[in-house]
Design a protein around this motif. Structure first.
Motif, PDB file in Angstrom:
ATOM      1  N   PRO A  95      65.580 106.919  30.098  1.00 28.38           N
ATOM      2  CA  PRO A  95      65.938 107.883  29.433  1.00 28.38           C
ATOM      3  C   PRO A  95      64.797 108.932  29.679  1.00 28.38           C
ATOM      4  N   LEU A  96      63.980 110.138  28.445  1.00 31.20           N
ATOM      5  CA  LEU A  96      63.588 110.800  28.684  1.00 31.20           C
ATOM      6  C   LEU A  96      63.134 111.167  27.534  1.00 31.20           C
ATOM      7  N   ASP A  97      62.895 111.434  26.373  1.00 34.32           N
ATOM      8  CA  ASP A  97      62.713 111.744  25.168  1.00 34.32           C
ATOM      9  C   ASP A  97      62.535 113.344  25.419  1.00 34.32           C
ATOM     10  N   TRP A  98      63.454 114.192  24.265  1.00 31.39           N
ATOM     11  CA  TRP A  98      63.217 115.123  24.337  1.00 31.39           C
ATOM     12  C   TRP A  98      62.435 116.511  24.549  1.00 31.39           C
ATOM     13  N   THR A  99      61.241 116.645  24.143  1.00 29.13           N
ATOM     14  CA  THR A  99      59.786 116.265  25.070  1.00 29.13           C
ATOM     15  C   THR A  99      59.218 117.206  25.873  1.00 29.13           C
ATOM     16  N   THR A 100      59.404 115.336  26.398  1.00 29.98           N
ATOM     17  CA  THR A 100      59.705 115.648  28.183  1.00 29.98           C
ATOM     18  C   THR A 100      60.493 115.926  28.924  1.00 29.98           C
ATOM     19  N   LEU A 101      62.117 115.991  28.424  1.00 23.56           N
ATOM     20  CA  LEU A 101      62.662 116.296  29.421  1.00 23.56           C
ATOM     21  C   LEU A 101      62.422 117.912  29.522  1.00 23.56           C
ATOM     22  N   ALA A 140      62.999 133.780  26.768  1.00 25.62           N
ATOM     23  CA  ALA A 140      62.313 133.564  27.756  1.00 25.62           C
ATOM     24  C   ALA A 140      60.576 132.920  26.921  1.00 25.62           C
ATOM     25  N   ALA A 141      60.831 133.412  26.102  1.00 23.87           N
ATOM     26  CA  ALA A 141      58.770 134.238  25.824  1.00 23.87           C
ATOM     27  C   ALA A 141      59.167 132.771  24.879  1.00 23.87           C
ATOM     28  N   GLU A 142      59.628 132.331  24.592  1.00 23.03           N
ATOM     29  CA  GLU A 142      60.029 131.373  23.537  1.00 23.03           C
ATOM     30  C   GLU A 142      58.957 129.864  24.126  1.00 23.03           C
ATOM     31  N   GLU A 143      57.867 129.253  23.444  1.00 26.15           N
ATOM     32  CA  GLU A 143      57.184 128.322  24.015  1.00 26.15           C
ATOM     33  C   GLU A 143      57.933 127.122  23.472  1.00 26.15           C
ATOM     34  N   VAL A 144      58.452 126.101  24.016  1.00 24.35           N
ATOM     35  CA  VAL A 144      58.669 124.920  22.994  1.00 24.35           C
ATOM     36  C   VAL A 144      57.590 123.979  22.585  1.00 24.35           C
ATOM     37  N   ALA A 145      58.036 123.327  20.983  1.00 21.88           N
ATOM     38  CA  ALA A 145      57.386 122.716  20.096  1.00 21.88           C
ATOM     39  C   ALA A 145      56.968 121.880  20.918  1.00 21.88           C
ATOM     40  N   HIS A 146      55.833 120.938  20.861  1.00 26.22           N
ATOM     41  CA  HIS A 146      56.085 120.206  22.090  1.00 26.22           C
ATOM     42  C   HIS A 146      55.754 118.541  20.773  1.00 26.22           C
ATOM     43  N   ARG A 147      56.760 118.858  20.122  1.00 28.51           N
ATOM     44  CA  ARG A 147      57.182 117.146  18.931  1.00 28.51           C
ATOM     45  C   ARG A 147      58.844 117.331  19.386  1.00 28.51           C
ATOM     46  N   PRO A 148      58.864 115.987  19.278  1.00 29.67           N
ATOM     47  CA  PRO A 148      60.089 115.444  18.516  1.00 29.67           C
ATOM     48  C   PRO A 148      61.435 115.883  17.481  1.00 29.67           C
ATOM     49  N   VAL A 149      62.306 116.310  17.799  1.00 32.63           N
ATOM     50  CA  VAL A 149      62.876 116.952  16.458  1.00 32.63           C
ATOM     51  C   VAL A 149      63.569 115.697  15.531  1.00 32.63           C
ATOM     52  N   ALA A 150      63.356 116.097  14.599  1.00 37.30           N
ATOM     53  CA  ALA A 150      63.996 114.375  13.961  1.00 37.30           C
ATOM     54  C   ALA A 150      66.203 114.798  13.985  1.00 37.30           C
TER      55      ALA A 150
END
Length: 224
Positions: free
Chosen positions: A19-25, A214-224
């Motif tokens: 499994p991968l956490d959402w940020t890594t995925l 597409a311009a939005e950067e993914v937040a690099h922390r898991p969402v609770a």
């Protein structure tokens, strides 16, 4: 024209990947989408239609933005790469950006790209999951945005007055873009072309919606 069901709903064998956490995925999936924007090998017999493309250890882009984004994502994933620039042409000069994956990082690189692609694809093409958490619904949207960000950076842009489109040689990525657009509340069209697929959205609000996501950067922390 709509995408053929076989492109979107082909059954897949069960995954045994860790499994991968959402940020890594999200990072691994976007990097895998960037790689799939690259043309398939030119040698006859190297790849059948729809077959998983071979994973290059020397990644080439003709756009600096695509190379820099790929390098950024791989760096986040702990995969070191070397970025080299080659310039060619006589009358028309062109740049080729090459990312080289060191031998010691190749096993981890291959595993992450396979895992990221398979799990990201499954999230987008698998349909809604009954009782899915808020976090999962949010990250599915972010995965859809990541796929479009990759295609707009590394795919062949096809911009006309009435559409925003990308040319993709990989049909499974084309299917991901169609389904991803639907998750972003935008209808997309899939048209087969000569050696590629054209995925497009209408000019106006649909185009602006895709570009905004597409311009939005993914937040690099898991969402609770």
């Amino acid at each position: 024209m709509v995408a053929e069901p076989i492109l979107l709903d082909r059954p897949r064998p069960p995954s045994t990947l860790p499994p991968l956490d959402w940020t890594t995925l999200a990072d691994a999936f976007e990097a895998a989408c960037l790689l799939r924007c690259m043309p398939p090998p030119a040698t006859p017999g190297q790849r059948n239609a729809g077959q998983q493309p071979s994973l290059p250890t020397a990644i080439e882009f003709n756009r600096e933005e695509a190379a820099r984004r790929t390098r950024q994502l791989l760096d986040r994933l702990g995969i070191a790469v070397r970025h080299e620039l080659a310039v060619g042409g006589l009358r028309r000069r062109y740049e080729l950006h090459q990312l080289h994956v060191p031998r010691e990082h190749r096993p981890a690189y291959a595993a992450l790209m396979e895992n990221g692609w398979r799990r990201g694809r499954r999230e987008l093409l698998g349909g809604p999951v009954p009782g899915a958490s808020t976090a999962r619904r949010q990250w599915r949207t972010r995965l859809a945005a990541a796929a479009w960000r990759a295609a707009l950076l590394a795919g062949g842009r096809h911009v006309r007055r009435h559409i925003l489109g990308v040319r993709i040689t990989d049909r499974e990525l084309a299917a991901v873009l169609v389904r991803g657009a639907a998750l972003l509340d935008v209808p997309a069209l899939l048209r087969p072309g000569t050696g590629c697929y054209l995925v497009s959205v209408a000019h106006g609000p649909d185009r602006e919606q895709i570009l905004r996501h597409a311009a939005e950067e993914v937040a690099h922390r898991p969402v609770a």
